[in-house]
Design a protein around this motif. Sequence first.
Motif, short mmCIF file in Angstrom:
data_model
loop_
_atom_site.label_atom_id
_atom_site.label_comp_id
_atom_site.label_asym_id
_atom_site.label_seq_id
_atom_site.Cartn_x
_atom_site.Cartn_y
_atom_site.Cartn_z
N ARG A 74 -18.41 -50.15 37.88
CA ARG A 74 -17.38 -49.61 38.75
C ARG A 74 -16.05 -49.59 38.01
O ARG A 74 -15.81 -50.38 37.12
CB ARG A 74 -17.24 -50.49 39.99
CG ARG A 74 -18.46 -50.41 40.84
CD ARG A 74 -18.25 -51.24 42.09
NE ARG A 74 -19.42 -51.19 42.89
CZ ARG A 74 -19.49 -50.62 44.07
NH1 ARG A 74 -18.44 -50.08 44.59
NH2 ARG A 74 -20.60 -50.62 44.73
N GLY A 75 -15.16 -48.61 38.41
CA GLY A 75 -13.84 -48.53 37.79
C GLY A 75 -13.82 -47.54 36.63
O GLY A 75 -14.82 -46.89 36.32
N PHE A 76 -12.67 -47.46 36.01
CA PHE A 76 -12.46 -46.53 34.90
C PHE A 76 -12.43 -47.30 33.59
O PHE A 76 -11.96 -48.43 33.53
CB PHE A 76 -11.12 -45.80 35.05
CG PHE A 76 -11.07 -44.89 36.23
CD1 PHE A 76 -11.67 -43.64 36.18
CD2 PHE A 76 -10.43 -45.26 37.40
CE1 PHE A 76 -11.63 -42.79 37.27
CE2 PHE A 76 -10.39 -44.42 38.49
CZ PHE A 76 -10.99 -43.18 38.42
N THR A 77 -12.86 -46.61 32.57
CA THR A 77 -12.74 -47.22 31.26
C THR A 77 -11.36 -46.87 30.70
O THR A 77 -10.69 -45.96 31.19
CB THR A 77 -13.82 -46.70 30.30
OG1 THR A 77 -13.61 -45.31 30.10
CG2 THR A 77 -15.21 -46.97 30.85
N LEU A 78 -10.96 -47.56 29.67
CA LEU A 78 -9.66 -47.33 29.06
C LEU A 78 -9.58 -45.91 28.50
O LEU A 78 -8.54 -45.25 28.58
CB LEU A 78 -9.43 -48.36 27.95
CG LEU A 78 -8.08 -48.32 27.25
CD1 LEU A 78 -6.95 -48.49 28.27
CD2 LEU A 78 -7.99 -49.39 26.19
N THR A 79 -10.66 -45.39 27.99
CA THR A 79 -10.67 -44.03 27.44
C THR A 79 -10.40 -43.00 28.54
O THR A 79 -9.65 -42.04 28.33
CB THR A 79 -12.04 -43.75 26.78
OG1 THR A 79 -12.32 -44.76 25.84
CG2 THR A 79 -12.05 -42.39 26.11
N GLU A 80 -11.00 -43.17 29.69
CA GLU A 80 -10.78 -42.23 30.79
C GLU A 80 -9.33 -42.25 31.27
O GLU A 80 -8.74 -41.22 31.57
CB GLU A 80 -11.72 -42.56 31.94
CG GLU A 80 -13.16 -42.25 31.65
CD GLU A 80 -14.10 -42.80 32.70
OE1 GLU A 80 -13.76 -43.84 33.31
OE2 GLU A 80 -15.16 -42.19 32.91
N VAL A 81 -8.73 -43.42 31.30
CA VAL A 81 -7.33 -43.55 31.71
C VAL A 81 -6.41 -42.87 30.70
O VAL A 81 -5.50 -42.12 31.06
CB VAL A 81 -6.94 -45.04 31.90
CG1 VAL A 81 -5.44 -45.18 32.10
CG2 VAL A 81 -7.70 -45.64 33.07
N LEU A 82 -6.63 -43.10 29.40
CA LEU A 82 -5.82 -42.47 28.37
C LEU A 82 -5.97 -40.95 28.39
O LEU A 82 -4.98 -40.23 28.22
CB LEU A 82 -6.18 -43.02 26.99
CG LEU A 82 -5.75 -44.46 26.72
CD1 LEU A 82 -6.27 -44.92 25.37
CD2 LEU A 82 -4.25 -44.59 26.77
N LEU A 83 -7.17 -40.47 28.60
CA LEU A 83 -7.39 -39.03 28.68
C LEU A 83 -6.65 -38.44 29.89
O LEU A 83 -6.02 -37.37 29.78
CB LEU A 83 -8.89 -38.73 28.77
CG LEU A 83 -9.26 -37.25 28.81
CD1 LEU A 83 -8.80 -36.57 27.53
CD2 LEU A 83 -10.74 -37.08 29.00
N ALA A 84 -6.65 -39.11 31.00
CA ALA A 84 -5.93 -38.63 32.19
C ALA A 84 -4.42 -38.60 31.92
O ALA A 84 -3.72 -37.66 32.34
CB ALA A 84 -6.24 -39.53 33.38
#
Length: 160
Positions: free
Chosen positions: A4-14
Motif C-alpha cells: 500500500r502507498g506510493f513509492t519514492l519514485t512515483e512521488v518524484l515522477l508526480a
Amino acid sequence: MRERGFTLTEVLLAIVVMALGLLGLANLQFRSLRANQDAYHTSQAAFLAEEILERMRGNPGQALAGRYDLNYGATEPAPVNCVGNSQTCTPEQLRAYDLSDWIATVAQRLPAGAGAISTTPGPAANAQVIIRLRWENRLRWAGPTIGDESTTEFRFDAVL
C-alpha cells in the motif's frame, strides 16, 4: 502480498510532471502578457498617427508644403501655446505647437517612443503622408535592437 502507498519514485515522477505543467502555465502567462502589451502599444501608435494627421489637416498650407516633415529624434523649439490663448497663432506657430506637443505625447505614451513624418506632394493639392512610430518593446527577444531592447515600428500611410 499487496503493498500500500506510493513509492519514492512515483512521488518524484508526480512532482516532475507537476513542475513541467506549472512551467507551461508560466510560459503561457508570459506570452499573454507580451501579446497584450504589443496590442496596447500598437493601438497607441495608431491613435498618435491619427492625431498628427488630423492636426496636419487642420493646417493644410504648412502640411502640403512639407513643413510637418520630421525625422526620428528631432526636437522642436518651445512653441507659442496655441490652445486657449487669446492671441491668434500663425500657421507656422501652429505647426511648431503641433509638432512639439505630438513629440512629447509620443515620448510619454510609448516606451522610448519616437516619430517620423514624411510628406510627398500629390495631384490636386493632395499629399501622401507616411507617419512612422517606433518604440522599445521590453518583452520581445528577437528583432533589431536599440541597446538591450527590441524595437517595434508602426507605419501609417494616408492622403491629406
